[in-house]
Design a protein around this motif. Sequence first.
Motif, PDB file in Angstrom:
ATOM      1  N   LYS A  29     -29.567  32.373 -20.769  1.00  0.00           N
ATOM      2  CA  LYS A  29     -29.748  31.163 -19.972  1.00  0.00           C
ATOM      3  C   LYS A  29     -28.747  30.101 -20.393  1.00  0.00           C
ATOM      4  N   SER A  30     -28.531  29.978 -21.695  1.00  0.00           N
ATOM      5  CA  SER A  30     -27.530  29.049 -22.221  1.00  0.00           C
ATOM      6  C   SER A  30     -27.138  29.485 -23.626  1.00  0.00           C
ATOM      7  N   LEU A  31     -25.940  29.117 -24.021  1.00  0.00           N
ATOM      8  CA  LEU A  31     -25.427  29.448 -25.348  1.00  0.00           C
ATOM      9  C   LEU A  31     -24.638  28.274 -25.893  1.00  0.00           C
ATOM     10  N   GLY A  32     -24.618  28.154 -27.224  1.00  0.00           N
ATOM     11  CA  GLY A  32     -23.861  27.098 -27.867  1.00  0.00           C
ATOM     12  C   GLY A  32     -22.450  27.542 -28.208  1.00  0.00           C
ATOM     13  N   VAL A  33     -21.639  26.568 -28.612  1.00  0.00           N
ATOM     14  CA  VAL A  33     -20.243  26.847 -28.935  1.00  0.00           C
ATOM     15  C   VAL A  33     -20.132  27.841 -30.083  1.00  0.00           C
ATOM     16  N   THR A  34     -20.972  27.689 -31.082  1.00  0.00           N
ATOM     17  CA  THR A  34     -20.904  28.589 -32.237  1.00  0.00           C
ATOM     18  C   THR A  34     -21.204  30.027 -31.837  1.00  0.00           C
ATOM     19  N   GLU A  35     -22.273  30.202 -31.065  1.00  0.00           N
ATOM     20  CA  GLU A  35     -22.635  31.555 -30.619  1.00  0.00           C
ATOM     21  C   GLU A  35     -21.527  32.166 -29.754  1.00  0.00           C
ATOM     22  N   LEU A  36     -20.969  31.336 -28.876  1.00  0.00           N
ATOM     23  CA  LEU A  36     -19.920  31.832 -27.988  1.00  0.00           C
ATOM     24  C   LEU A  36     -18.649  32.188 -28.760  1.00  0.00           C
ATOM     25  N   SER A  37     -18.329  31.416 -29.787  1.00  0.00           N
ATOM     26  CA  SER A  37     -17.137  31.715 -30.575  1.00  0.00           C
ATOM     27  C   SER A  37     -17.285  33.054 -31.293  1.00  0.00           C
ATOM     28  N   GLN A  38     -18.524  33.357 -31.711  1.00  0.00           N
ATOM     29  CA  GLN A  38     -18.772  34.636 -32.368  1.00  0.00           C
ATOM     30  C   GLN A  38     -18.680  35.790 -31.376  1.00  0.00           C
ATOM     31  N   LEU A  39     -19.285  35.596 -30.204  1.00  0.00           N
ATOM     32  CA  LEU A  39     -19.281  36.658 -29.201  1.00  0.00           C
ATOM     33  C   LEU A  39     -17.885  36.893 -28.624  1.00  0.00           C
ATOM     34  N   ALA A  40     -17.110  35.824 -28.481  1.00  0.00           N
ATOM     35  CA  ALA A  40     -15.756  35.945 -27.934  1.00  0.00           C
ATOM     36  C   ALA A  40     -14.724  36.216 -29.017  1.00  0.00           C
ATOM     37  N   MET A  41     -15.190  36.184 -30.249  1.00  0.00           N
ATOM     38  CA  MET A  41     -14.325  36.434 -31.403  1.00  0.00           C
ATOM     39  C   MET A  41     -13.096  35.527 -31.407  1.00  0.00           C
ATOM     40  N   THR A  42     -13.358  34.234 -31.263  1.00  0.00           N
ATOM     41  CA  THR A  42     -12.287  33.237 -31.313  1.00  0.00           C
ATOM     42  C   THR A  42     -12.833  31.950 -31.922  1.00  0.00           C
ATOM     43  N   SER A  43     -11.984  31.019 -32.225  1.00  0.00           N
ATOM     44  CA  SER A  43     -12.404  29.804 -32.925  1.00  0.00           C
ATOM     45  C   SER A  43     -13.261  28.903 -32.046  1.00  0.00           C
ATOM     46  N   LYS A  44     -14.081  28.084 -32.690  1.00  0.00           N
ATOM     47  CA  LYS A  44     -14.946  27.153 -31.951  1.00  0.00           C
ATOM     48  C   LYS A  44     -14.121  26.135 -31.170  1.00  0.00           C
ATOM     49  N   SER A  45     -13.000  25.703 -31.736  1.00  0.00           N
ATOM     50  CA  SER A  45     -12.168  24.717 -31.033  1.00  0.00           C
ATOM     51  C   SER A  45     -11.583  25.307 -29.752  1.00  0.00           C
ATOM     52  N   THR A  46     -11.187  26.569 -29.812  1.00  0.00           N
ATOM     53  CA  THR A  46     -10.653  27.232 -28.613  1.00  0.00           C
ATOM     54  C   THR A  46     -11.736  27.397 -27.567  1.00  0.00           C
ATOM     55  N   VAL A  47     -12.913  27.861 -27.986  1.00  0.00           N
ATOM     56  CA  VAL A  47     -14.038  28.016 -27.067  1.00  0.00           C
ATOM     57  C   VAL A  47     -14.381  26.684 -26.415  1.00  0.00           C
ATOM     58  N   TYR A  48     -14.385  25.627 -27.216  1.00  0.00           N
ATOM     59  CA  TYR A  48     -14.715  24.296 -26.682  1.00  0.00           C
ATOM     60  C   TYR A  48     -13.711  23.886 -25.602  1.00  0.00           C
ATOM     61  N   ARG A  49     -12.432  24.110 -25.846  1.00  0.00           N
ATOM     62  CA  ARG A  49     -11.405  23.743 -24.846  1.00  0.00           C
ATOM     63  C   ARG A  49     -11.589  24.547 -23.561  1.00  0.00           C
ATOM     64  N   PHE A  50     -11.851  25.845 -23.708  1.00  0.00           N
ATOM     65  CA  PHE A  50     -12.081  26.674 -22.525  1.00  0.00           C
ATOM     66  C   PHE A  50     -13.304  26.193 -21.747  1.00  0.00           C
ATOM     67  N   LEU A  51     -14.370  25.883 -22.471  1.00  0.00           N
ATOM     68  CA  LEU A  51     -15.605  25.432 -21.824  1.00  0.00           C
ATOM     69  C   LEU A  51     -15.399  24.123 -21.069  1.00  0.00           C
ATOM     70  N   GLN A  52     -14.657  23.220 -21.650  1.00  0.00           N
ATOM     71  CA  GLN A  52     -14.412  21.944 -20.979  1.00  0.00           C
ATOM     72  C   GLN A  52     -13.601  22.142 -19.701  1.00  0.00           C
ATOM     73  N   THR A  53     -12.651  23.069 -19.736  1.00  0.00           N
ATOM     74  CA  THR A  53     -11.876  23.363 -18.530  1.00  0.00           C
ATOM     75  C   THR A  53     -12.759  24.019 -17.468  1.00  0.00           C
ATOM     76  N   MET A  54     -13.590  24.985 -17.891  1.00  0.00           N
ATOM     77  CA  MET A  54     -14.485  25.646 -16.949  1.00  0.00           C
ATOM     78  C   MET A  54     -15.522  24.678 -16.391  1.00  0.00           C
ATOM     79  N   LYS A  55     -15.923  23.723 -17.214  1.00  0.00           N
ATOM     80  CA  LYS A  55     -16.859  22.688 -16.758  1.00  0.00           C
ATOM     81  C   LYS A  55     -16.195  21.816 -15.694  1.00  0.00           C
ATOM     82  N   MET A  56     -14.949  21.435 -15.938  1.00  0.00           N
ATOM     83  CA  MET A  56     -14.194  20.618 -14.981  1.00  0.00           C
ATOM     84  C   MET A  56     -14.030  21.345 -13.649  1.00  0.00           C
TER      85      MET A  56
END
Length: 260
Positions: A29-56
């Motif tokens: 239903k929802s996931l946090g940045v930390t969980e997503l960074s682990q699942l995507a195997m990338t840094s939290k800062s990168t995940v955050y940037r991607f999420l902000q773009t997808m949000k936009m």
Amino acid sequence: MANDDEIQIEPVSSVMKVFAILSALSTQKSLGVTELSQLAMTSKSTVYRFLQTMKMLGYVRQEGDSDKYSLTLKLFEVGAKALEYSDLVELAEPYMNRIGEQTHEALHLGIRDADNIVYVFKVDAQYNLRMQSRIGRRNPLYSTAIGKVLLAEKDEQEVKDILAETEFLPSTKKTHLDVSSLLNELKIVREQGFGEDVEEQEEGLRCVAAPIYDRFGNVIAGMSLSYPTLRHSDEDKLNYIALLKESCEKVSSKLGYNAS
């Protein structure tokens, strides 16, 4: 030189990470940045940037001020639209082939993309003298029969908004030169239930088109028949319009549209 079969395309890592994030969000239903960074195997800062773009872009939403994110319905809408057009071609093809066999003229199925039409299916004419076209080709809305049926049932302001950045280029001396001129014709198209291009896109070529509706009553496509002016007769034109309208009504019905 290597041929196409030998070319190795390297995957773009950032695109792969974006889809890994989307895939992960589709399972919860929802996931946090930390969980997503682990699942995507990338840094939290990168995940955050991607999420902000997808949000936009409207593909994910952020839950309040938390770091939790979830998918919106935009991906579903994109998939549904692609499925709709896939179904559209499959449904329209036999009717277009039948009209082609009866008339020997060229037929096209077109949808709107911004201020253009895009041909998604075609049936070639059986004459040597015929319209040259291809699937994927774009033409303006304002100078094509399909474009006119795609615009005709929209209100005037929406038509103006769609064509706000459009440069009306005169392909022939009969092409509309501004939106006001086009709007006058769209009233006629709406009343008669079909659109016409009388040498507006190409000299020596006429075209008639009818609209196809989705289950919500929106015009999502147009089916057209094109032919040289030297083969024109009023009797043939009326026959073409009748064939197109009948076929478009059947395709619309199969897409869930109920005219009543």
